[in-house]
Design a protein around this motif. Structure first.
Motif, short mmCIF file in Angstrom:
data_model
loop_
_atom_site.label_atom_id
_atom_site.label_comp_id
_atom_site.label_asym_id
_atom_site.label_seq_id
_atom_site.Cartn_x
_atom_site.Cartn_y
_atom_site.Cartn_z
N LEU A 312 0.83 -1.27 -0.13
CA LEU A 312 -0.01 -0.08 -0.05
C LEU A 312 0.89 1.40 0.06
O LEU A 312 0.65 2.19 -0.86
CB LEU A 312 -0.85 0.03 1.18
CG LEU A 312 -2.08 -0.99 1.15
CD1 LEU A 312 -2.66 -0.94 2.61
CD2 LEU A 312 -2.96 -0.52 0.18
N VAL A 313 1.75 1.27 0.81
CA VAL A 313 2.65 2.60 1.16
C VAL A 313 3.42 3.00 -0.09
O VAL A 313 3.69 4.02 -0.60
CB VAL A 313 3.56 2.24 2.26
CG1 VAL A 313 4.50 3.39 2.24
CG2 VAL A 313 2.85 2.21 3.52
N ILE A 314 3.82 1.78 -0.98
CA ILE A 314 4.71 2.28 -2.26
C ILE A 314 3.91 2.39 -3.33
O ILE A 314 3.91 3.12 -4.07
CB ILE A 314 5.70 1.20 -2.26
CG1 ILE A 314 6.81 1.71 -3.54
CG2 ILE A 314 5.22 -0.24 -2.75
CD1 ILE A 314 7.60 2.95 -2.78
N SER A 315 2.68 1.35 -3.56
CA SER A 315 2.13 1.32 -4.81
C SER A 315 1.16 2.60 -4.99
O SER A 315 0.94 3.01 -6.18
CB SER A 315 1.31 0.04 -4.86
OG SER A 315 0.20 0.11 -4.05
N ILE A 316 0.60 3.24 -3.95
CA ILE A 316 -0.13 4.56 -4.11
C ILE A 316 0.48 5.46 -4.62
O ILE A 316 0.11 6.28 -5.46
CB ILE A 316 -1.05 4.39 -2.58
CG1 ILE A 316 -1.95 3.58 -2.55
CG2 ILE A 316 -1.75 5.87 -2.71
CD1 ILE A 316 -2.83 3.29 -1.07
N PRO A 317 1.58 6.00 -3.85
CA PRO A 317 2.31 7.13 -4.31
C PRO A 317 2.76 6.83 -5.88
O PRO A 317 3.03 7.61 -6.78
CB PRO A 317 3.65 7.25 -3.36
CG PRO A 317 3.32 6.51 -2.20
CD PRO A 317 2.28 5.51 -2.55
N GLN A 602 -7.96 0.40 -7.43
CA GLN A 602 -7.29 -0.97 -7.63
C GLN A 602 -6.32 -1.54 -6.96
O GLN A 602 -6.67 -2.93 -6.19
CB GLN A 602 -7.15 -1.20 -9.37
CG GLN A 602 -8.15 -0.93 -10.16
CD GLN A 602 -7.82 -0.95 -11.50
OE1 GLN A 602 -6.64 -0.92 -12.01
NE2 GLN A 602 -8.69 -0.91 -12.44
N ASN A 603 -5.27 -0.69 -6.65
CA ASN A 603 -4.30 -1.30 -5.74
C ASN A 603 -4.76 -1.54 -4.25
O ASN A 603 -4.07 -2.40 -3.62
CB ASN A 603 -2.92 -0.27 -6.04
CG ASN A 603 -2.26 -0.46 -7.31
OD1 ASN A 603 -2.41 -1.41 -8.08
ND2 ASN A 603 -1.43 0.55 -7.52
N ILE A 604 -5.40 -0.56 -4.03
CA ILE A 604 -5.61 -0.49 -2.63
C ILE A 604 -6.51 -1.64 -2.13
O ILE A 604 -6.60 -2.53 -1.12
CB ILE A 604 -6.66 0.68 -2.17
CG1 ILE A 604 -5.90 1.96 -2.16
CG2 ILE A 604 -7.30 0.39 -0.68
CD1 ILE A 604 -6.49 3.26 -2.01
N ILE A 605 -7.70 -1.90 -3.10
CA ILE A 605 -8.63 -3.31 -3.08
C ILE A 605 -7.79 -4.47 -3.19
O ILE A 605 -7.94 -5.54 -2.40
CB ILE A 605 -9.55 -3.15 -4.17
CG1 ILE A 605 -10.73 -2.10 -3.76
CG2 ILE A 605 -10.47 -4.42 -4.19
CD1 ILE A 605 -11.71 -1.62 -4.92
N VAL A 635 1.79 -9.15 -3.86
CA VAL A 635 0.87 -8.10 -4.28
C VAL A 635 1.65 -6.86 -4.50
O VAL A 635 0.98 -6.00 -5.40
CB VAL A 635 -0.06 -8.09 -2.89
CG1 VAL A 635 -0.87 -7.05 -2.84
CG2 VAL A 635 -0.92 -9.37 -2.75
N ALA A 636 2.69 -6.72 -3.99
CA ALA A 636 3.25 -5.40 -4.10
C ALA A 636 3.73 -5.24 -5.61
O ALA A 636 3.60 -4.24 -6.28
CB ALA A 636 4.45 -5.23 -3.02
#
Length: 652
Positions: A312-317, A602-605, A635-636
């Motif tokens: 979450l921490v890397i894929s969202i930014p 999409q990444n969060i879900i 997942v990451a």
């Protein structure tokens, strides 16, 4: 043909030089990348060899302290950097980080004898971090690609000679020389007769732009044909390219609400996970009859690996980096990730007319003269007067080609809000609007009342001599822009213009705009937008290009400035800048914003969905450390690949 050959030869030299530099940079980059992966490669080889020894008995003595030492050596290259990061975080008072979670999980696996799984978890985590780092660098590189456009030298004329200096040391009013293939170092006025420029760094469009003597030219543009000279009008820090670079570099600093929430969430989530893992290890002792500490500790370690929030921490930014990079490559500058989100909520678009959907370049549409004057003579009287003015309409009139000797005007005075009065060839000449004619008792033909375009009337010696109509041209993609904005799902399109209402209504009708109003002062536009914002569920984007649009650009939910080379004030005030000056890019900005938000969610879900499933399986003893590795690192990586898609998408 000769020029083309010279240019090609020069380009080949420049290209060859660039290739050498690029080749050198690629070699260095490649060496750095290989070095980064060496520890992971070493650990992978050791891990695979250890598993072969374990399961195929290829090495009969692979047991006891030899086995422990083997896997410890495999663990050290990938594990120690992570443990070191975790320790540094603890020293800063930040205990619950993903480094801490991974360190506890893998060291715990070693403590209960699960050496291969401990190495595997840390190895895949390290590889995932390397992939993430590469993806982030690429995304940031796309956003900051304009840095290559920064001019690094200027040939300035000093002491009867051209000398090479840093552009930051050049003052306003100095003369600089720009050779073929070089970048214009500062904004200025072209002193040479003409020039052919590539403005891709500023506008995103590589199509050459031909400019004539006296035209404004901008830092970062590449000179394509012949040596040119430029007189500087701004210092480097105020130049167009410097402003754009500053906005690009600061774009990633403005975080979206989603990014900020996830960061705060991770800080709360991680300690909760640690205490849950401790509870999962110890609490079953009081409720399970055949409690085995080692089994429940293993489940807790799986729980820790799965719950690591790095995906979450890397894929969202990274998703927002991808969106900002995609936009900048399309000639659209978002001043921050928050404006990508804001663009997705816009349902009402309000736009200025002149310079936004029209070119802002006035041209004579029609010349009507009284029978007493031939058209050419009539235009000479008019041009003699307008030569004294700097108004855009006067400039359009002066471009008219009249045969014969020019006339000269004397005693020219301006009558505020009405026009000009002066003397030409001993005749009293009035040039202006109907109010000017009426004030001097000159009768104006009734037909002029029905003219929509801007009209300039001429009176000579107390008699009406004729008039010219002046019209602004629509931009080439104006019709396409309105269609695409509607196709993007925008409910309402409104035009507010300072031009007279009849012209505004005509343009709005031609483009199919819902509602329009002309004759508006800046405060009138501001009031209209404020009224719209007060309506429930209304999010307003305002598009403008001039200084007078700055107040309403600031007040709207999303301010969009047309033209990366437009008004400085408008560019500074706006949230989004369309560098290419094309209104059709507005719908593209909306699409990029929506696609970015879709990828982020999409990444969060994906991250939460997979983690919850594997967490439940792990707590119930149905998942091993290998499933945990997939739930975290796998997942990451999937989230990263999904985010990288934004940089590859076509936005036509």
């Amino acid at each position: 043909m000769t020029k083309k050959k010279k240019l090609s030869l020069r380009d080949l030299k420049v290209a060859d030089s660039d290739k050498k530099d690029a080749s050198m940079n690629n070699k260095v980059s490649s060496q750095l990348n290989i070095r980064e992966y060496i520890p992971a490669i070493f650990s992978f080889v050791m891990l695979v060899a250890g598993i072969l020894f374990d399961y195929f008995e290829a090495f009969p003595h692979f047991s006891g302290w030899i086995r422990v030492l083997w896997y410890t050596v495999a663990y050290i290259p990938v594990g120690f950097p992570v443990i070191g990061e975790g320790w540094e975080s603890i020293k800063r008072g930040d205990f619950f980080t993903e480094f801490f979670l991974m360190s506890i999980a893998t060291l715990g696996a070693f403590a209960i004898g699960e050496y291969p799984e401990g190495v595997a978890v840390m190895l895949f985590y390290a590889v995932g971090e390397l992939f993430q780092s590469t993806a982030v660098k690429r995304a940031k590189g796309n956003i900051k690609a304009l840095l290559d456009a920064r001019p690094n030298e200027a040939l300035v004329y000093r002491n009867n000679n051209y000398i090479s200096v840093n552009p930051e040391t050049v003052a306003i009013g100095e003369k600089v020389q720009v050779r073929v293939g070089e970048k214009i170092p500062l904004d200025g006025i072209l002193l040479s007769e003409k020039g052919s420029l590539n403005t891709a760094a500023l506008t995103g469009e590589s199509k050459p732009d031909t400019v004539q003597k006296g035209a404004s030219v901008f830092a970062g543009s590449i000179n394509l044909d012949g040596v040119i000279e430029v007189e500087t009008t701004k210092v480097f820090k105020d130049s167009s390219i410097a402003r754009i670079l500053d906005m690009v570099q600061n774009a990633t600093a403005r975080k979206s609400k989603t990014e900020l929430f996830i960061r705060k969430f991770a800080r709360v989530y991680t300690p909760i996970v640690v205490f849950l893992a401790i509870g999962l290890t110890l609490l079953p002792y009081f409720f399970v009859g055949d409690y085995v500490f080692r089994d429940w500790l293993y489940r807790a370690l799986i729980f820790l690996v799965i719950s690591c929030p790095c995906a979450l921490v890397i894929s969202i930014p990274l998703g927002y980096f991808g969106g900002l990079g995609a936009a900048s490559r399309n000639g659209i500058l978002f001043k921050g990730a928050s404006f990508l989100d804001a663009m997705t909520q816009v349902n009402t678009v309000v736009m200025d007319k002149t310079g936004t959907v029209t070119k802002g370049v006035f041209k004579i549409k029609e010349v009507i003269s009284d029978s007493a004057f031939a058209k050419a003579e009539f235009m000479k009287y008019l041009m003699a007067m307008e030569e004294q003015s700097t108004h855009p309409i006067a400039i359009a009139i002066m471009e008219y080609k009249a045969e014969g000797a020019d006339y000269n005007a004397t005693d020219v005075s301006e009558i505020a809000g009405k026009g000009l009065k002066g003397s030409v060839n001993g005749k009293t000449v009035l040039v202006g609007n109907k109010a000017l004619m009426t004030a001097h008792q000159i009768e104006v033909p009734a037909e002029t009342d029905n003219i929509v375009e801007s009209i300039v009337m001429v009176g000579i010696d107390g008699a009406f001599a004729g008039y010219v109509t002046i019209a602004d041209e629509l931009k080439d993609d104006a019709h396409q822009a309105i269609k695409e904005i509607r196709a993007a799902g925008i409910d309402k399109i409104i035009m507010l213009s300072g031009d007279k209402d009849s012209i505004t209504q005509e343009v709005a009708k031609e483009l199919g705009i819902d509602w329009a109003k002309g004759g508006m002062l800046p405060e009138d536009k501001l009031n209209e937008v404020e009224k719209l914002k007060q309506q429930p569920d209304t999010k307003v984007a305002f598009i403008g290009d001039g200084i007078n649009d700055a107040p309403v650009l600031a007040a709207s939910d999303v301010g969009i400035a047309m033209g990366g080379l437009g008004s400085d004030v408008a560019i500074e005030t706006a949230d989004v800048i369309i560098q290419t000056d094309q209104p059709s890019k507005i719908s593209r900005a909306i699409k990029i914003g929506r696609s970015t938000r879709r990828v982020v969610w999409q990444n969060i879900i994906l991250a939460f969905g997979v983690k919850v499933i594997v967490l439940i399986l792990g707590a119930g003893g149905l998942a091993t450390m290998w499933e945990a590795v997939f739930a975290d690192v796998g997942v990451a990586l999937l989230a990263i690949l999904n985010a990288v898609r934004l940089q590859k998408m076509k936005w036509e």
